[in-house]
Design a protein around this motif. Sequence first.
Motif, PDB file in Angstrom:
ATOM      1  N   PRO A   1       0.810  -1.226   0.000  1.00  0.00           N
ATOM      2  CA  PRO A   1       0.000   0.000   0.000  1.00  0.00           C
ATOM      3  C   PRO A   1       0.847   1.281   0.000  1.00  0.00           C
ATOM      4  CG  PRO A   1      -0.853  -1.546   1.605  1.00  0.00           C
ATOM      5  CD  PRO A   1       0.433  -2.099   1.116  1.00  0.00           C
ATOM      6  N   ALA A   2       1.988   1.267   0.671  1.00  0.00           N
ATOM      7  CA  ALA A   2       2.848   2.454   0.684  1.00  0.00           C
ATOM      8  C   ALA A   2       3.396   2.739  -0.713  1.00  0.00           C
ATOM      9  CB  ALA A   2       3.992   2.270   1.675  1.00  0.00           C
ATOM     10  N   VAL A   3       3.806   1.691  -1.432  1.00  0.00           N
ATOM     11  CA  VAL A   3       4.311   1.867  -2.797  1.00  0.00           C
ATOM     12  C   VAL A   3       3.194   2.374  -3.706  1.00  0.00           C
ATOM     13  CG1 VAL A   3       5.227   0.634  -4.805  1.00  0.00           C
ATOM     14  CG2 VAL A   3       6.175   0.189  -2.537  1.00  0.00           C
ATOM     15  N   LYS A   4       1.982   1.852  -3.536  1.00  0.00           N
ATOM     16  CA  LYS A   4       0.840   2.319  -4.333  1.00  0.00           C
ATOM     17  C   LYS A   4       0.587   3.807  -4.081  1.00  0.00           C
ATOM     18  CE  LYS A   4      -1.795  -1.960  -4.799  1.00  0.00           C
ATOM     19  NZ  LYS A   4      -3.046  -2.649  -4.418  1.00  0.00           N
ATOM     20  N   ASP A   5       0.648   4.233  -2.830  1.00  0.00           N
ATOM     21  CA  ASP A   5       0.443   5.652  -2.505  1.00  0.00           C
ATOM     22  C   ASP A   5       1.527   6.530  -3.121  1.00  0.00           C
ATOM     23  OD1 ASP A   5      -1.850   5.103  -1.099  1.00  0.00           O
ATOM     24  OD2 ASP A   5      -0.879   5.135   0.880  1.00  0.00           O
ATOM     25  N   ILE A   6       2.766   6.064  -3.085  1.00  0.00           N
ATOM     26  CA  ILE A   6       3.869   6.831  -3.674  1.00  0.00           C
ATOM     27  C   ILE A   6       3.664   6.994  -5.179  1.00  0.00           C
ATOM     28  CG2 ILE A   6       6.350   6.767  -4.203  1.00  0.00           C
ATOM     29  CD1 ILE A   6       6.726   5.457  -1.416  1.00  0.00           C
ATOM     30  N   ILE A   7       3.308   5.907  -5.851  1.00  0.00           N
ATOM     31  CA  ILE A   7       3.079   5.956  -7.298  1.00  0.00           C
ATOM     32  C   ILE A   7       1.894   6.869  -7.620  1.00  0.00           C
ATOM     33  CG2 ILE A   7       2.380   4.593  -9.309  1.00  0.00           C
ATOM     34  CD1 ILE A   7       4.012   2.264  -8.084  1.00  0.00           C
ATOM     35  N   LEU A   8       0.827   6.765  -6.869  1.00  0.00           N
ATOM     36  CA  LEU A   8      -0.349   7.606  -7.085  1.00  0.00           C
ATOM     37  C   LEU A   8      -0.029   9.085  -6.875  1.00  0.00           C
ATOM     38  CD1 LEU A   8      -3.357   7.579  -7.786  1.00  0.00           C
ATOM     39  CD2 LEU A   8      -3.843   7.316  -5.358  1.00  0.00           C
ATOM     40  N   ASP A   9       0.732   9.387  -5.821  1.00  0.00           N
ATOM     41  CA  ASP A   9       1.137  10.774  -5.574  1.00  0.00           C
ATOM     42  C   ASP A   9       2.031  11.305  -6.695  1.00  0.00           C
ATOM     43  OD1 ASP A   9      -0.330  10.833  -3.252  1.00  0.00           O
ATOM     44  OD2 ASP A   9       1.396  10.473  -1.921  1.00  0.00           O
ATOM     45  N   ALA A  10       2.918  10.466  -7.219  1.00  0.00           N
ATOM     46  CA  ALA A  10       3.803  10.888  -8.316  1.00  0.00           C
ATOM     47  C   ALA A  10       2.995  11.179  -9.580  1.00  0.00           C
ATOM     48  CB  ALA A  10       4.851   9.812  -8.592  1.00  0.00           C
ATOM     49  N   VAL A  11       2.009  10.332  -9.884  1.00  0.00           N
ATOM     50  CA  VAL A  11       1.162  10.552 -11.063  1.00  0.00           C
ATOM     51  C   VAL A  11       0.354  11.836 -10.894  1.00  0.00           C
ATOM     52  CG1 VAL A  11      -0.814   9.637 -12.359  1.00  0.00           C
ATOM     53  CG2 VAL A  11       1.059   8.119 -11.704  1.00  0.00           C
ATOM     54  N   ARG A  12      -0.190  12.053  -9.710  1.00  0.00           N
ATOM     55  CA  ARG A  12      -0.948  13.285  -9.454  1.00  0.00           C
ATOM     56  C   ARG A  12      -0.053  14.509  -9.602  1.00  0.00           C
ATOM     57  NH1 ARG A  12      -4.086  11.166  -4.151  1.00  0.00           N
ATOM     58  NH2 ARG A  12      -5.751  10.067  -5.229  1.00  0.00           N
ATOM     59  N   ALA A  13       1.174  14.425  -9.116  1.00  0.00           N
ATOM     60  CA  ALA A  13       2.091  15.570  -9.214  1.00  0.00           C
ATOM     61  C   ALA A  13       2.441  15.851 -10.678  1.00  0.00           C
ATOM     62  CB  ALA A  13       3.356  15.298  -8.411  1.00  0.00           C
ATOM     63  N   LEU A  14       2.639  14.799 -11.471  1.00  0.00           N
ATOM     64  CA  LEU A  14       2.956  14.990 -12.888  1.00  0.00           C
ATOM     65  C   LEU A  14       1.780  15.597 -13.655  1.00  0.00           C
ATOM     66  CD1 LEU A  14       4.909  11.715 -13.731  1.00  0.00           C
ATOM     67  CD2 LEU A  14       5.827  14.034 -13.626  1.00  0.00           C
ATOM     68  N   LEU A  15       0.581  15.204 -13.304  1.00  0.00           N
ATOM     69  CA  LEU A  15      -0.604  15.707 -13.992  1.00  0.00           C
ATOM     70  C   LEU A  15      -1.101  17.034 -13.417  1.00  0.00           C
ATOM     71  CD1 LEU A  15      -2.607  12.382 -14.421  1.00  0.00           C
ATOM     72  CD2 LEU A  15      -1.231  13.561 -16.141  1.00  0.00           C
ATOM     73  N   GLY A  16      -0.553  17.429 -12.283  1.00  0.00           N
ATOM     74  CA  GLY A  16      -0.971  18.677 -11.657  1.00  0.00           C
ATOM     75  C   GLY A  16      -2.328  18.579 -10.989  1.00  0.00           C
ATOM     76  N   VAL A  17      -2.710  17.405 -10.576  1.00  0.00           N
ATOM     77  CA  VAL A  17      -3.997  17.195  -9.918  1.00  0.00           C
ATOM     78  C   VAL A  17      -3.726  17.005  -8.431  1.00  0.00           C
ATOM     79  CG1 VAL A  17      -6.010  15.692  -9.771  1.00  0.00           C
ATOM     80  CG2 VAL A  17      -4.898  16.060 -11.972  1.00  0.00           C
ATOM     81  N   SER A  18      -4.485  17.728  -7.607  1.00  0.00           N
ATOM     82  CA  SER A  18      -4.320  17.520  -6.173  1.00  0.00           C
ATOM     83  C   SER A  18      -5.148  16.316  -5.762  1.00  0.00           C
ATOM     84  CB  SER A  18      -4.736  18.759  -5.385  1.00  0.00           C
ATOM     85  OG  SER A  18      -6.120  18.958  -5.499  1.00  0.00           O
ATOM     86  N   GLY A  19      -4.734  15.684  -4.729  1.00  0.00           N
ATOM     87  CA  GLY A  19      -5.405  14.467  -4.295  1.00  0.00           C
ATOM     88  C   GLY A  19      -6.765  14.714  -3.700  1.00  0.00           C
ATOM     89  N   LYS A  20      -6.953  15.831  -3.023  1.00  0.00           N
ATOM     90  CA  LYS A  20      -8.214  16.084  -2.352  1.00  0.00           C
ATOM     91  C   LYS A  20      -8.729  17.440  -2.771  1.00  0.00           C
ATOM     92  CE  LYS A  20      -6.760  13.274   1.471  1.00  0.00           C
ATOM     93  NZ  LYS A  20      -5.962  13.249   2.631  1.00  0.00           N
ATOM     94  N   SER A  21      -9.963  17.492  -3.152  1.00  0.00           N
ATOM     95  CA  SER A  21     -10.579  18.742  -3.588  1.00  0.00           C
ATOM     96  C   SER A  21     -11.834  18.979  -2.771  1.00  0.00           C
ATOM     97  CB  SER A  21     -10.914  18.672  -5.080  1.00  0.00           C
ATOM     98  OG  SER A  21     -11.636  19.812  -5.444  1.00  0.00           O
TER      99      SER A  21
END
Length: 197
Positions: free
Chosen positions: A66-86
Amino acid sequence: MEEYKGNSNKAKEQQKALPPEKKVEKIVSGPVKSKKKNSIQKITSIFVPEDVEDVKSYIFEDIVVPAVKDIILDAVRALLGVSGKSNKGAPASKVSYRSYYDRGNERNDYGRTRTRVGYDYDDIVLDKRDEAEDVLSRMDELISTYGMASVADLYELVGVTGNYTDNKYGWTDIRSASAIRVRDGYLLKLPKALPLN
């Protein structure tokens, strides 16, 4: 007053269904060493589970993945410029008071005695591997016949004197048991002895 046996068919069937009286005798001919566990062994048996493989799989599957999944998800969000929570345009969140009221039902019973997880018994070391395996197979036979084998049964099989409490603790399954080579001979490695009913 003398108790008479029933003569009905039901009573006869119940008498046949009962296992024979438990008889445990010493089966070891060589020397047996009974070793008390030292403080470090007692502490490690409390904190380290018996099956270390389960710990490895738990750490990997429930923590690392789960920690690796969160890291990958955060990296994809950062690349796309999308914040995780709106929270823009989201309605006000509801407050649940259920947990507040449920806390009143929880009581801290600090005075209550805690039951122990296992029973401390002496380690048994035998000179010969075949005798150690014979003890384990005899204990397995006791479990299959009577549904359990007590610490007292183990001690009787190897000819070690125990105490009364040894009858109250034991095993209902010893599939993970083994005879492992140590400096003095072969140690009977058994699962934790639990209270018997």
